[in-house]
Design an enzyme around this catalytic site. Structure first.
Site, short mmCIF file in Angstrom:
data_model
loop_
_atom_site.label_atom_id
_atom_site.label_comp_id
_atom_site.label_asym_id
_atom_site.label_seq_id
_atom_site.Cartn_x
_atom_site.Cartn_y
_atom_site.Cartn_z
CG ASP A 105 -0.45 5.84 0.77
OD1 ASP A 105 0.23 5.75 1.80
OD2 ASP A 105 -1.58 6.39 0.74
CG HIS A 303 5.01 5.93 2.26
ND1 HIS A 303 4.51 4.66 2.44
CD2 HIS A 303 3.96 6.68 1.82
CE1 HIS A 303 3.22 4.65 2.13
NE2 HIS A 303 2.86 5.86 1.75
#
Length: 326
Positions: A105, A303
């Site tokens: 991320d 994610h």
């Protein structure tokens, strides 16, 4: 194998932030693990023992603003250049000259730019979920302002100090659970639902979080850990990373379009929206990541790749590390 019998150890080391909290496990070549938003060192809990068993000194940090690391005041303190120097300070505090850096991320651009700006320290770069996109194009604020549709992109929503905090901090645990659920492969909304990354006029991000379900990787203990970290430390430091993007654009002007040339790795989930948004960046990898030696798209994964698919990511990481030059 080296490091196999060691247990994770918590340490505080000096850094430009003031102090950086880290958790280390194993002995051998240093692998620095950098988390994203809204996470902590704990997002690497599955990788630390796996890397230790494979013969590496695995170190997961709390990025400045998070957990037990220092939380400097002001947006300028959260520029990429500052975070890179924190990474260098950790390597030096551990008595090492070089390291492999792996980020997820927001940790992914932190890792990429650590490799770009400090190639003397970071000999290889692993990127999870967010592709490397070199600095270039218009200012971030101009990009956000030019988005069509009448709704506000989440990064623009985060820009005003205090605004997102007012949404999150009255119910940190619920908000974090909602975001994790919204971006996990087994619980994310369908394509027919309103887009999660945009805020309707007068609304909040959490308005579109799924309700009544939880991703399989997120048990009560995991959620309790994350919630406690942010309830203690607040959200302003983590959100200031988004607010520093305009500073980054200015700081990195000399690196416009610059490639990261070290041996690199990219891992993403097939259902991660970042993969779609930044598809052009991925297509540019032959130019922007010429050292890419391992690239993986995990079917059905969202994610939070290293938490959703720990065994698979551990195998990918250890295989890649084993093939790096000494």
């Amino acid at each position: 194998m080296a490091g196999q019998g060691t247990n994770p150890t918590h340490r505080l080391v000096p850094s430009p932030a003031g102090r950086t909290h880290l958790v280390e496990q194993g002995t051998g070549p240093l692998v620095l693990l950098v988390h994203g938003f809204p996470e902590s060192w704990y997002s690497w809990r599955h990788q630390l023992p796996a890397l230790a068993r494979a013969g590496y000194r695995a170190v997961a940090v709390d990025v400045r603003g998070y957990g037990r690391s220092s939380k400097p005041a002001g947006i300028d303190a959260y520029r990429l250049t500052e975070l890179i120097e924190d990474n260098v300070a950790v390597v030096r505090a551990l008595g090492e000259e070089t390291a492999v850096v792996v980020g997820h991320d927001w940790g992914s651009p932190i890792a990429a730019y650590s490799g770009l700006l400090r190639s003397d320290v970071f000999r290889a770069v692993g990127l999870l979920s967010v592709p490397y996109a070199p600095r270039g194009g218009p200012r971030p604020s101009e990009v956000f302002a030019g988005m069509p549709g009448g709704e506000e992109f989440y990064v623009a929503y985060f820009q005003q100090p205090g605004r997102a905090e007012a949404e999150i901090e009255p119910d940190v645990r619920g908000w974090i659970a909602g975001l994790y659920t919204a971006l996990s492969g087994d619980t994310m909304p369908g394509p027919e639902d309103p887009p999660l990354h945009f805020v309707a006029p007068g609304g909040t991000l959490r308005d579109r979080f799924p309700r009544g379900r939880r991703p399989s990787w997120l048990g009560e203990a995991e959620l309790d850990h994350y919630a406690a970290e942010f309830e203690r430390g607040g959200l302003t430091g983590p959100l200031n990373r988004y607010r520093a993007m305009e500073r980054d654009w200015e700081d990195l002007a000399d690196f416009d379009g610059a490639p990261v040339t070290q041996p690199s790795l990219f891992v993403t989930g097939a259902l991660d929206t970042a993969t779609g948004w930044l598809a052009d960046a991925i297509r540019q990898y032959p130019t922007t990541l010429p050292g890419l030696v391992s690239s993986h798209v995990l079917d059905g994964c969202g994610h939070w790749v290293q938490q959703e698919r720990p065994a698979e990511v551990n195998r990918i990481l250890t295989d890649w590390l084993a093939g790096l030059p000494d």
